[in-house]
Design an enzyme around this catalytic site. Structure first.
Site, PDB file in Angstrom:
ATOM      1  N   THR A 119     -10.831  -3.795   5.471  1.00 20.47           N
ATOM      2  CA  THR A 119      -9.662  -4.213   5.766  1.00 20.47           C
ATOM      3  C   THR A 119      -9.479  -3.262   7.805  1.00 20.47           C
ATOM      4  OG1 THR A 119      -8.759  -4.944   3.711  1.00 20.47           O
ATOM      5  CG2 THR A 119      -7.015  -3.918   5.367  1.00 20.47           C
ATOM      6  N   GLY A 125      -8.071   0.209   2.974  1.00 19.31           N
ATOM      7  CA  GLY A 125      -8.557   1.631   2.010  1.00 19.31           C
ATOM      8  C   GLY A 125      -8.205   0.391   0.870  1.00 19.31           C
TER       9      GLY A 125
HETATM   10  N1  GLY Z   1      -7.504  -7.364   0.460  1.00 17.01           N
HETATM   11  C1  GLY Z   1      -6.751  -5.945   0.405  1.00 17.01           C
HETATM   12  C2  GLY Z   1      -5.063  -5.986  -0.101  1.00 17.01           C
HETATM   13  O1  GLY Z   1      -4.511  -7.003   0.829  1.00 17.01           O
HETATM   14  O2  GLY Z   1      -4.293  -5.304  -0.703  1.00 17.01           O
END
Ligand code: GLY
Length: 572
Positions: A384, A476
């Site tokens: 992310t 995170g």
């Molecule tokens: N893939 C991490 C989130 O969307 O929380």
């Protein structure tokens, strides 16, 4: 394209700002030689992102006359080239923006479960859940949303799309010099790249990658050109769609032409609430981020946390217990609200939240089993990315985008040059089975065709006196909402500088596992005092990479890039 202008803040800035002490002298971008800047004070606009070449791209767009939305789009596209761990075309994300005329928007371009997905698709005949399949390879991917999201956002921009995408095309076509972090990450990925790809992507190399190597991505440049020339159809239809479907066939994936063609970004109503004179604008479902931050801020309530002091034993314990309770609600109640009735009003009701804190006892830890039962496990992962942008007119943009795990499913679409996400793992693949962040869930977040998996991404804008005050976000996984929560508390309650709020050690509790995770450097005395009260600790190298823009009292922009990576702050 719709043109937006904002005259009120322009006037405010012109009459109340003075020349900044530190200016950015960049004239054009040199992708073969560039430096990192962690902080800048600017008066015409600022961009913070995970990579200097992406932040500099956004800055150039602002200087060219683009607004914050244009700059955010160009920065995001550049990240898809220079930061392939998380910047992406094959993933999804969320944009929260406050337009200078006062409009507040939330664009949901989260990935969607393919039409052939089903609730038990990762569970075998013996009832065993296979997270290996939800986390890596072709079956792990949801239908990508990023390109649709970019075009939904472009309606709020000023510049033609060709100008926004050209820097990314140049970076892909002519290449850029990679830094040590990237070289190390790519070297660590070689085995998986070979395992999950049927056509070797450019990231596969026989000798180790090293800092200073030039990464050229011709296939990706061609994909970006198709998007430039054909708009969303350059990705969801035609040649790029064909390449994605061929890739699916080679790797037994299930994304179809119809899935691609039917994908839509959704304009949502942001999740907003007021806190001590500030209005906080966050992402609604399918991100849990906005609601979790709302719950956590309100659970602080009138407990006078400011008097406890930053990272005091009392403050850390209170925030930990708040995080624990909010995450217990996440597991039970949150999912894609288009598919599941999420009781947002009930779980953000102030009486309900005070009730949640009734069994808080400052003399000891409240075990998670007392709040709700569950299964314990957690894996650590880097993924992310977040970017924050503001322009001189007061347009403010917070975007968090992801492939989920670092480099997503590790599968690059053959001939198209971009990684596909492994976002299917953000669904609850079986009740009680933790995803890669240790988060569990049930029917609210079960897989269904077309449904969007629950996210923790928390792009957030804070208004004070009805003007942008903070633009905040971080990667995170499940630590995202707690890192944003801590950043807001640090600045609003503890009156800390943006730099301290970003750099000081963070901590995280997510109900299950019943462990308080702390970053290296977290005060030992506080840790020991809390251990005596029954808290179990786990130390992590880092939590998040928070990018903050704060509007200072005189109207200048303080942009701070996290020092946990190559993150970079630019402004002028
Ligand atoms: N893939 C991490 C989130 O969307 O929380």
């Amino acid at each position: 394209m719709k043109r937006r202008t904002g005259l009120i803040l322009v006037a405010f800035l012109i009459f109340s700002c003075h020349p900044s002490g530190k200016s950015n002298s960049s004239a054009g971008i040199n992708p073969y030689q560039y430096s990192i800047q962690k902080k800048t004070i600017a008066e015409n606009g600022a961009v913070v992102s995970a990579h200097p070449l992406a932040s500099k791209t956004g800055l150039e767009i602002l200087k060219m006359g683009g607004n914050a939305i244009d700059a955010a789009i160009a920065t995001q596209l550049a990240l898809a080239v220079v930061y392939p761990q998380a910047g992406n075309l094959g993933g999804g994300g969320f944009m929260v923006a406050r337009i200078s005329d006062g409009e507040e928007i939330a664009i949901d371009y989260r990935e969607m479960a393919p039409g052939r997905a089903s609730r038990d698709m990762y569970i075998d005949w013996a009832g065993m859940a296979h997270t290996d399949k939800s986390q890596d390879g072709h079956l792990a991917s949801g239908v990508p949303g990023t390109v649709a999201g970019i075009f939904a956002a472009a309606k709020y921009g000023k510049l033609p799309f060709e100008k926004l995408v050209q820097p990314a095309i140049d970076l892909a076509e002519k290449g850029f010099v990679i830094r040590q972090h990237e070289a190390r990450a790519l070297n660590g990925l070689q085995d998986e790249l070979k395992k999950f790809n049927t056509i070797a992507p450019v990231f596969v190399k026989n000798s180790p990658w090293k800092e200073g190597d030039t990464l050229v991505q011709t296939d990706l440049a061609n994909t970006l050109k198709r998007i430039r020339d054909q708009g969303p159809a350059g990705f969801y239809e035609g040649e790029t769609a064909r390449l994605i479907i061929e890739e699916m066939k080679r790797g037994n994936g299930i994304i179809t032409y119809d899935d691609l063609k039917n994908y839509k970004a959704k304009l949502r109503t942001p999740h907003t609430f007021n806190y001590k004179g500030c209005k906080i604008i966050g992402m609604p479902m399918p991100s849990s981020g906005g609601v979790l931050v709302h719950q956590m801020m309100k659970m602080i309530g009138d407990r006078n946390i400011a008097s406890m002091g930053f990272e005091s034993e009392q403050a850390v314990q209170l925030m930990t217990e708040i995080e624990r309770r909010a995450f217990a609600d996440r597991a039970e109640y949150m999912g894609d609200a288009d598919y599941y009735k999420v009781p947002v009003d009930m779980i953000t009701n102030e009486v309900y939240l005070q009730e949640r804190m009734k069994n808080y006892d400052p003399s000891k830890a409240t075990p998670s089993s007392v709040i709700k039962p569950g299964v314990l496990l957690r894996a650590e992962s880097k993924e992310t990315t977040h970017l924050s942008v503001i322009d001189k007119d007061g347009n403010a943009v917070a975007i968090t985008t992801t492939l989920n795990n670092s480099y997503g499913s590790k599968t690059v679409v053959g001939g198209a040059g971009f990684f596909l996400n492994d976002e299917m793992d953000d669904f609850s693949i079986k009740p009680g089975v933790p995803n890669m962040y240790g988060a569990i869930g049930g029917s609210a977040n079960a897989i269904a065709p077309g449904k969007r998996m629950l996210s923790s991404m928390t792009p957030t804008i804070v208004l004070k006196d009805n003007k942008p005050f903070l633009i905040v976000g971080t990667p995170g996984g499940t630590t995202i909402p707690t890192s944003v929560f801590q950043t807001l508390v640090d600045i609003i309650e503890f009156n800390m500088t943006a730099e301290d709020a970003v750099y000081k050690p963070k901590f995280h509790h997510q109900w299950l596992p019943d462990t308080l995770e702390v970053e290296k450097g977290f005060p030992t005395a506080v840790r020991e005092a809390l251990q005596k009260k029954g808290y179990a600790f786990k130390e992590r190298n880092s939590i998040g990479r928070t990018e903050v823009i704060k509007v200072l009292a005189g109207g200048k922009f303080e942009a701070v890039a996290d020092n946990r990576g190559d993150d970079d702050a630019e402004g002028w």
